[in-house]
Write an enzyme that holds these catalytic residues in place. Structure first.
Site, PDB file in Angstrom:
ATOM      1  N   GLU A   1      -4.833  -8.262   4.110  1.00 33.03           N
ATOM      2  CA  GLU A   1      -4.817  -7.302   5.219  1.00 33.03           C
ATOM      3  C   GLU A   1      -5.517  -6.067   4.689  1.00 33.03           C
ATOM      4  O   GLU A   1      -4.954  -5.299   3.911  1.00 33.03           O
ATOM      5  CB  GLU A   1      -3.377  -7.017   5.641  1.00 33.03           C
ATOM      6  CG  GLU A   1      -3.257  -6.445   7.047  1.00 33.03           C
ATOM      7  CD  GLU A   1      -3.565  -4.961   7.125  1.00 33.03           C
ATOM      8  OE1 GLU A   1      -4.717  -4.626   7.505  1.00 33.03           O
ATOM      9  OE2 GLU A   1      -2.705  -4.146   6.806  1.00 33.03           O
TER      10      GLU A   1
ATOM     11  N   PRO B   1       4.530  -2.327  -5.843  1.00 31.35           N
ATOM     12  CA  PRO B   1       4.263  -1.237  -4.902  1.00 31.35           C
ATOM     13  C   PRO B   1       3.072  -0.422  -5.360  1.00 31.35           C
ATOM     14  O   PRO B   1       2.593  -0.561  -6.493  1.00 31.35           O
ATOM     15  CB  PRO B   1       5.547  -0.398  -4.940  1.00 31.35           C
ATOM     16  CG  PRO B   1       6.463  -1.031  -5.920  1.00 31.35           C
ATOM     17  CD  PRO B   1       5.705  -2.077  -6.662  1.00 31.35           C
TER      18      PRO B   1
ATOM     19  N   PRO C   1       0.816  -1.219   0.000  1.00 31.37           N
ATOM     20  CA  PRO C   1       0.000   0.000   0.000  1.00 31.37           C
ATOM     21  C   PRO C   1       0.848   1.268   0.000  1.00 31.37           C
ATOM     22  O   PRO C   1       2.076   1.215   0.102  1.00 31.37           O
ATOM     23  CB  PRO C   1      -0.766  -0.125   1.315  1.00 31.37           C
ATOM     24  CG  PRO C   1       0.238  -0.751   2.235  1.00 31.37           C
ATOM     25  CD  PRO C   1       1.033  -1.718   1.374  1.00 31.37           C
ATOM     26  N   TRP C   2       0.158   2.424  -0.049  1.00 37.09           N
ATOM     27  CA  TRP C   2       0.852   3.703  -0.096  1.00 37.09           C
ATOM     28  C   TRP C   2       0.974   4.388   1.256  1.00 37.09           C
ATOM     29  O   TRP C   2       1.687   5.372   1.386  1.00 37.09           O
ATOM     30  CB  TRP C   2       0.179   4.656  -1.080  1.00 37.09           C
ATOM     31  CG  TRP C   2      -1.315   4.798  -0.964  1.00 37.09           C
ATOM     32  CD1 TRP C   2      -2.252   4.244  -1.787  1.00 37.09           C
ATOM     33  CD2 TRP C   2      -2.056   5.559   0.007  1.00 37.09           C
ATOM     34  NE1 TRP C   2      -3.519   4.603  -1.395  1.00 37.09           N
ATOM     35  CE2 TRP C   2      -3.421   5.423  -0.302  1.00 37.09           C
ATOM     36  CE3 TRP C   2      -1.683   6.358   1.099  1.00 37.09           C
ATOM     37  CZ2 TRP C   2      -4.431   6.027   0.457  1.00 37.09           C
ATOM     38  CZ3 TRP C   2      -2.685   6.966   1.853  1.00 37.09           C
ATOM     39  CH2 TRP C   2      -4.034   6.800   1.535  1.00 37.09           C
TER      40      TRP C   2
ATOM     41  N   GLU D   1     -14.604   3.418   6.338  1.00 30.94           N
ATOM     42  CA  GLU D   1     -13.222   3.783   6.648  1.00 30.94           C
ATOM     43  C   GLU D   1     -12.875   5.064   5.883  1.00 30.94           C
ATOM     44  O   GLU D   1     -12.751   5.060   4.657  1.00 30.94           O
ATOM     45  CB  GLU D   1     -12.273   2.659   6.239  1.00 30.94           C
ATOM     46  CG  GLU D   1     -10.817   2.980   6.526  1.00 30.94           C
ATOM     47  CD  GLU D   1      -9.872   1.894   6.056  1.00 30.94           C
ATOM     48  OE1 GLU D   1      -8.900   1.595   6.778  1.00 30.94           O
ATOM     49  OE2 GLU D   1     -10.106   1.334   4.963  1.00 30.94           O
TER      50      GLU D   1
END
Length: 489
Positions: free
Chosen positions: A248, A176, A150-151, A378
């Site tokens: 995740e 990435p 993730p970033w 979220e």
């Protein structure tokens, strides 16, 4: 001259076969900072073939040999710490000291943990579970693992992914995030020198690149840290090849503030847990559930703590957090604020800061209801909601009342209340009188739509292995076939 990030495939730094590029933006300024490849299936095919070739040699090394090489990798990264931190800052806009102390250095220690832990893997004792036959259970590497990072924590999350996979003998093709590829590019170059070509290949690109990687039939496993939406897509694609998946995913972290909590002491602690990294953390404290008897007092102290939070660029002093990752992420966060129902009230923040870059003010919202979008979703930004409760049972229902189950905390001095919530909250991690803390030795992961699988700890190592039962015939206990064709049992 604009910096240029490349793929690293079979030890060679190279552009995408299509020679297509994406622009990199510095979130602290909004300016163009470089470009990176937009890879496609051709690049994925080459990278997977390279990792398959490297797997034979890497998987046959002893745990001790892999341990030594991974520790050497950590040492080499440390010698280029300045380059790595600069790369991370250009992609994320984070405070420099925070990147060093809370991300890069812990990630290197986590890499060393994985290196050492692979030498002491648990297993079933060799036994004669059936008379005359000895059974052994082997843990073996899976093969080539496709991973998507993730970033929000580019380098640290990359280590969480590739550390256990490499330690147990797999090879990795890593994609990435499209917006934060720089530290992975540098890491892949160093890894080629230490581990050999193909053990870690890095292929840059966007969603289409990730889809090509996940769909490759020669992978043994896929792992992703990302949104729940992305996790669903990965799981569906991997199912076509009956491939194990490690997910995740998103979170909606909650803190229950009990009536006996030391509110003067915890207000600043909880504010830090809500707004560190601009709230771009799947375990961030995004929902405060506060007992009605202390609500007004706690909120007053919380607002005082939030008022002291400084937001700024990487080299500004005393900054807690920097910008949001991108203009798109800023629009997403602002959208939640724009859609607030009339019964909700913004106590502080609620908008973009008036300066270059993608900075957003720390935001607290009260008067929300359990089924409001801002509570259920979220946000992934510096935004937290405040809700009241009157009984432990009510608070527990509210804490569990979203689709996520990644992280939660209970703030209390009552051991019975602590036990009630730590048992009752459905989440992969529950903290008591703390929040947002992780250790290499303890597992990180979620339940419900926060995914499945665990990063960190020995459990992560086990996830990247497959089980093989070996049974050996050792004594004559098979039935005997007589000359006349009858069986002697």
């Amino acid at each position: 001259m604009r910096r240029k990030i490349l793929n690293v495939i079979d030890g060679l730094a190279q552009p995408a076969a299509s020679d297509n590029w994406t622009t990199l933006i510095d979130p602290a300024t909004g300016d163009v900072s470089g470009e990176a490849p937009l890879s496609d299936g051709t690049d994925i095919e080459t990278a997977v073939a390279s990792s398959m070739k490297a797997f034979t040699g890497w998987s046959r090394l002893t745990p001790g040999e892999r341990c030594t090489r991974l520790n050497t990798l950590a040492d080499r990264v440390l010698t280029r710490l300045g380059e790595l931190v600069e790369a991370e800052i250009l992609d994320t806009g984070k405070p420099r000291q925070s990147v060093i102390e809370y991300e890069v250095m812990p990630a290197l220690e986590e890499l060393r943990f994985f290196a050492g832990a692979t030498r002491v893997m648990d297993g079933l004792a060799t036994q004669e579970f059936r008379a005359g036959h000895t059974s052994t259970v082997r843990r073996e590497p899976i093969g080539v693992v496709g991973q998507i990072a993730p970033w929000n924590y580019p380098f640290m999350m990359t280590v969480w992914k590739l550390g256990p996979a490499l330690a147990v003998g797999n090879t990795v093709v890593l994609k990435p995030s499209e917006s934060t590829p720089s530290s992975a590019y540098l890491l892949a170059q160093i890894a080629t020198e230490v581990l050999g070509p193909g053990v870690l290949n890095v292929v840059n690109g966007g969603r289409a690149t990730g889809a090509d990687l996940v769909a490759h039939s020669d992978l043994g496993m896929v792992a992703i840290t990302g949104s729940t939406r992305a996790g669903r897509a990965v799981a569906a694609s991997a199912a076509e090849n009956v491939m194990p998946v490690h997910l995740e995913l998103g979170g909606n972290g909650v803190a229950v503030i009990a009536p006996d909590a030391d509110v003067e002491e915890i207000a600043a602690m909880t504010a830090m847990s809500a707004f560190y990294n601009a709230g771009q953390d799947c375990t961030a404290l995004t929902r405060f559930i506060i007992h009605d008897s202390i609500y007004d007092r706690f909120v007053k102290l919380l607002l005082e703590a939030v008022a002291k939070i400084r937001v700024g660029a990487p080299d500004e002093r005393n900054v807690l957090y920097g910008p949001l990752n991108s203009e798109q992420q800023l629009k997403i966060v602002q959208g939640y604020l724009d859609r607030l129902p009339s019964h909700a009230r913004v106590l502080t923040g609620g908008s973009r800061l008036d300066r270059p870059g993608f900075f957003f003010a720390p935001t607290l919202i009260e008067g929300v209801k359990q089924d409001d979008e801002i509570v259920q979703q979220e946000v992934f930004g510096p935004v937290a909601t405040l809700q009241k409760y009157s009984s432990d049972a009510e608070a527990l229902a509210m804490a569990n009342g979203t689709r996520y189950g990644l992280a939660a905390s209970i703030w209390t001095n009552d051991i019975k209340r602590s036990a009630y919530f730590t048992k009752g909250i459905r989440a992969g991690t529950v903290w008591v009188n703390c929040h947002l803390l992780h250790n290499a030795e303890t597992p990180h992961g979620g339940v419900k739509q926060s995914g499945y699988g665990r990063d960190l700890s020995k459990f992560a190592l086990e996830e990247y292995t497959q089980i093989k039962h070996v049974m050996t015939f050792t004594e004559a206990h098979y039935p005997l076939l007589r000359d006349d064709g009858s069986v002697a049992w």
